[in-house]
Design an enzyme around this catalytic site. Structure first.
Site, PDB file in Angstrom:
ATOM      1  N   ASP A   8       2.887 -18.835   8.892  1.00 20.62           N
ATOM      2  CA  ASP A   8       2.277 -18.129   7.683  1.00 20.62           C
ATOM      3  C   ASP A   8       0.988 -17.535   8.249  1.00 20.62           C
ATOM      4  O   ASP A   8       0.501 -17.738   9.391  1.00 20.62           O
ATOM      5  CB  ASP A   8       1.891 -18.906   6.685  1.00 20.62           C
ATOM      6  CG  ASP A   8       1.157 -18.155   5.484  1.00 20.62           C
ATOM      7  OD1 ASP A   8       1.922 -16.935   5.108  1.00 20.62           O
ATOM      8  OD2 ASP A   8       0.174 -18.353   5.135  1.00 20.62           O
ATOM      9  N   ASP A  10      -1.804 -15.307   6.265  1.00 16.18           N
ATOM     10  CA  ASP A  10      -2.798 -15.482   5.128  1.00 16.18           C
ATOM     11  C   ASP A  10      -2.949 -17.113   4.751  1.00 16.18           C
ATOM     12  O   ASP A  10      -2.278 -17.628   4.245  1.00 16.18           O
ATOM     13  CB  ASP A  10      -2.542 -14.732   4.012  1.00 16.18           C
ATOM     14  CG  ASP A  10      -2.878 -13.111   4.130  1.00 16.18           C
ATOM     15  OD1 ASP A  10      -3.984 -12.703   4.672  1.00 16.18           O
ATOM     16  OD2 ASP A  10      -1.937 -12.425   4.037  1.00 16.18           O
ATOM     17  N   LYS A 150      11.400 -17.312   2.788  1.00 12.99           N
ATOM     18  CA  LYS A 150      11.150 -17.470   4.250  1.00 12.99           C
ATOM     19  C   LYS A 150      12.113 -18.332   4.787  1.00 12.99           C
ATOM     20  O   LYS A 150      12.547 -17.887   5.897  1.00 12.99           O
ATOM     21  CB  LYS A 150       9.779 -17.836   4.516  1.00 12.99           C
ATOM     22  CG  LYS A 150       8.552 -16.951   3.893  1.00 12.99           C
ATOM     23  CD  LYS A 150       7.122 -17.514   4.182  1.00 12.99           C
ATOM     24  CE  LYS A 150       6.250 -16.548   3.897  1.00 12.99           C
ATOM     25  NZ  LYS A 150       4.724 -17.180   4.190  1.00 12.99           N
ATOM     26  N   ASP A 173       0.582 -22.487   3.987  1.00 17.86           N
ATOM     27  CA  ASP A 173      -0.499 -22.812   3.015  1.00 17.86           C
ATOM     28  C   ASP A 173      -0.134 -22.476   1.524  1.00 17.86           C
ATOM     29  O   ASP A 173      -0.724 -22.746   0.595  1.00 17.86           O
ATOM     30  CB  ASP A 173      -1.741 -22.322   3.308  1.00 17.86           C
ATOM     31  CG  ASP A 173      -1.564 -20.524   2.972  1.00 17.86           C
ATOM     32  OD1 ASP A 173      -0.696 -19.877   3.087  1.00 17.86           O
ATOM     33  OD2 ASP A 173      -2.507 -20.344   2.017  1.00 17.86           O
ATOM     34  N   ASP A 177       5.842 -20.921   1.509  1.00 18.67           N
ATOM     35  CA  ASP A 177       6.276 -21.620   2.700  1.00 18.67           C
ATOM     36  C   ASP A 177       6.938 -22.897   2.551  1.00 18.67           C
ATOM     37  O   ASP A 177       7.692 -23.443   3.417  1.00 18.67           O
ATOM     38  CB  ASP A 177       4.630 -21.748   3.423  1.00 18.67           C
ATOM     39  CG  ASP A 177       3.899 -20.774   3.875  1.00 18.67           C
ATOM     40  OD1 ASP A 177       4.431 -19.846   4.466  1.00 18.67           O
ATOM     41  OD2 ASP A 177       2.817 -20.919   3.539  1.00 18.67           O
TER      42      ASP A 177
END
Length: 223
Positions: A8, A10, A150, A173, A177
């Site tokens: 990831d 951000d 994802k 995070d 995810d």
């Protein structure tokens, strides 16, 4: 040999202010296995980051809505439905929360992102009426088609690459995810992760943001 990574951006490669941690330029370009960037941001962002990091452009953008691998781009999700939902949300008094330029959505091709300051209850109600879902990535609400994730994007990437999803190590995070964590061989949630990500991860790190990510990369390099 180090494993391939799916990372990831951000909250994972950044600091608490959302700035890209410069240590990414130290570790990622020299990683001796593929590095896939998987983000909720629009397609140009991870492509640009790959360019500046000197990584092969293998990316999963818009929460799995756009996948680039082997020079080919694939799309999933109904952008027209997401736009219609956003328009109705605004017509019912909602506010997307961006300025006139709307660089958050200007290049977005499969979903619509809405500020976390928006009326979440109304947004979810409108999205459901269009058979769409809303996920909270900690940076925005994303209005998107069901099943666009994802994790599904990584499975598509692996159809082209000589890897299985279980070969990958994932670090992230956020709620977006969790689907990646479910398909990879090993997953880590940084300490600043939300509860959904922490529950889905194999391990929750003691350190936050890039500090947490580096703790994994350093451990993998030494093993």
């Amino acid at each position: 040999m180090v494993p391939p990574l799916v990372l990831d951006i951000d909250g994972t490669l950044t600091d608490a202010q959302g700035r890209l941690d410069p240590r990414a330029f130290e570790y990622l370009p020299s990683w001796e296995a593929p590095v896939v960037l998987a983000t909720g941001k629009a397609f140009p962002y991870p492509v640009s980051l790959c360019h500046y990091l000197g990584l092969e452009q293998t990316v999963i953008a818009e929460n799995g809505g756009v996948v680039l691998v082997g020079g080919e781009v694939s799309y999933a999700g109904d952008r027209d439905a997401a736009q219609a939902a956003a328009d109705e949300f605004v017509s019912r008094g909602g506010d997307l929360g961006w300025d006139a330029a709307d660089t958050v959505n200007r290049w977005r091709e499969t979903e619509i992102a809405v500020s976390l300051d928006a009326d979440e209850e109304l947004l979810r109600e409108v999205a459901a009426s269009y058979d769409l879902e809303v996920i909270d990535t900690g940076f925005a609400y994303h209005v998107k088609s069901h099943g666009v994730e994802k994790g599904a994007g990584l499975e598509l990437v692996c159809e082209t690459m000589a890897y299985d999803p279980t070969d990958f190590v994932a670090i992230g995070d956020s709620e977006n995810d969790a689907s990646t964590f479910r398909v990879v061989g090993q997953s880590y949630a940084v300490a600043n992760a939300d509860d959904v990500a922490k529950e889905a991860a194999d391990d929750v790190l003691e350190k936050s943001y890039m500090d947490g990510t580096l703790s994994v990369l350093e451990s993998l390099s030494e093993s």
